[in-house]
Design a protein around this motif. Structure first.
Motif, PDB file in Angstrom:
ATOM      1  N   LYS A   1       0.834  -1.208   0.000  1.00  9.29           N
ATOM      2  CA  LYS A   1       0.000   0.000   0.000  1.00  9.29           C
ATOM      3  C   LYS A   1       0.865   1.254   0.000  1.00  9.29           C
ATOM      4  O   LYS A   1       0.542   2.240  -0.662  1.00  9.29           O
ATOM      5  N   GLU A   2       1.973   1.219   0.737  1.00  5.01           N
ATOM      6  CA  GLU A   2       2.879   2.367   0.739  1.00  5.01           C
ATOM      7  C   GLU A   2       3.524   2.547  -0.633  1.00  5.01           C
ATOM      8  O   GLU A   2       3.722   3.684  -1.086  1.00  5.01           O
ATOM      9  N   ILE A   3       3.837   1.433  -1.296  1.00  5.45           N
ATOM     10  CA  ILE A   3       4.426   1.510  -2.637  1.00  5.45           C
ATOM     11  C   ILE A   3       3.461   2.199  -3.591  1.00  5.45           C
ATOM     12  O   ILE A   3       3.848   3.093  -4.350  1.00  5.45           O
ATOM     13  N   VAL A   4       2.197   1.792  -3.553  1.00 11.05           N
ATOM     14  CA  VAL A   4       1.187   2.402  -4.420  1.00 11.05           C
ATOM     15  C   VAL A   4       1.103   3.903  -4.155  1.00 11.05           C
ATOM     16  O   VAL A   4       1.079   4.708  -5.090  1.00 11.05           O
ATOM     17  N   ALA A   5       1.123   4.293  -2.882  1.00  9.00           N
ATOM     18  CA  ALA A   5       1.052   5.717  -2.530  1.00  9.00           C
ATOM     19  C   ALA A   5       2.292   6.468  -2.998  1.00  9.00           C
ATOM     20  O   ALA A   5       2.193   7.607  -3.464  1.00  9.00           O
ATOM     21  N   LEU A   6       3.464   5.843  -2.894  1.00  5.17           N
ATOM     22  CA  LEU A   6       4.699   6.490  -3.319  1.00  5.17           C
ATOM     23  C   LEU A   6       4.772   6.644  -4.838  1.00  5.17           C
ATOM     24  O   LEU A   6       5.332   7.611  -5.350  1.00  5.17           O
ATOM     25  N   LEU A   7       4.205   5.692  -5.576  1.00  9.76           N
ATOM     26  CA  LEU A   7       4.250   5.737  -7.036  1.00  9.76           C
ATOM     27  C   LEU A   7       3.123   6.579  -7.639  1.00  9.76           C
ATOM     28  O   LEU A   7       3.216   6.997  -8.790  1.00  9.76           O
ATOM     29  N   ARG A   8       2.075   6.823  -6.872  1.00 15.86           N
ATOM     30  CA  ARG A   8       0.894   7.542  -7.398  1.00 15.86           C
ATOM     31  C   ARG A   8       1.251   8.879  -8.052  1.00 15.86           C
ATOM     32  O   ARG A   8       0.778   9.159  -9.164  1.00 15.86           O
TER      33      ARG A   8
ATOM     34  N   TRP B   1       6.391  -6.863   4.019  1.00 16.43           N
ATOM     35  CA  TRP B   1       7.303  -5.764   3.711  1.00 16.43           C
ATOM     36  C   TRP B   1       8.199  -6.172   2.556  1.00 16.43           C
ATOM     37  O   TRP B   1       8.684  -7.299   2.514  1.00 16.43           O
ATOM     38  N   VAL B   2       8.408  -5.268   1.601  1.00 17.66           N
ATOM     39  CA  VAL B   2       9.307  -5.520   0.473  1.00 17.66           C
ATOM     40  C   VAL B   2      10.236  -4.329   0.291  1.00 17.66           C
ATOM     41  O   VAL B   2       9.920  -3.209   0.709  1.00 17.66           O
TER      42      VAL B   2
END
Length: 74
Positions: free
Chosen positions: A16-23, A53-54
């Motif tokens: 979810k954090e990745i999606v937010a960072l890439l948005r 976590w990744v």
């Protein structure tokens, strides 16, 4: 006693954090796309307390490879 996170913990983020960072970038990705990259590129996942976590660096490399692969297909 909690299991310590790996040494690259500063780089670890959730999907979810990745999606937010890439948005806000020119190449956003959905959570299902991020999960597909994790499977396709065999990105290690650390599980702790029910959260996966990744490495954000690994995700960025997978994203780069995906866009290069798509560009070569055109």
């Amino acid at each position: 006693m909690a299991t310590p996170l790996p040494s690259n913990a500063a780089d670890l983020v959730t999907t979810k954090e990745i999606v937010a960072l890439l948005r806000p970038t020119p190449y956003p990705a959905s959570e299902s796309t991020v999960r597909r990259w994790i499977r396709r590129y065999d990105i290690p996942v650390t599980r702790q307390r029910g959260t996966c976590w990744v490495s954000f660096t690994d995700i960025l490399e997978a994203q780069r490879d995906e866009y290069e692969r798509l560009a070569d297909a055109v």
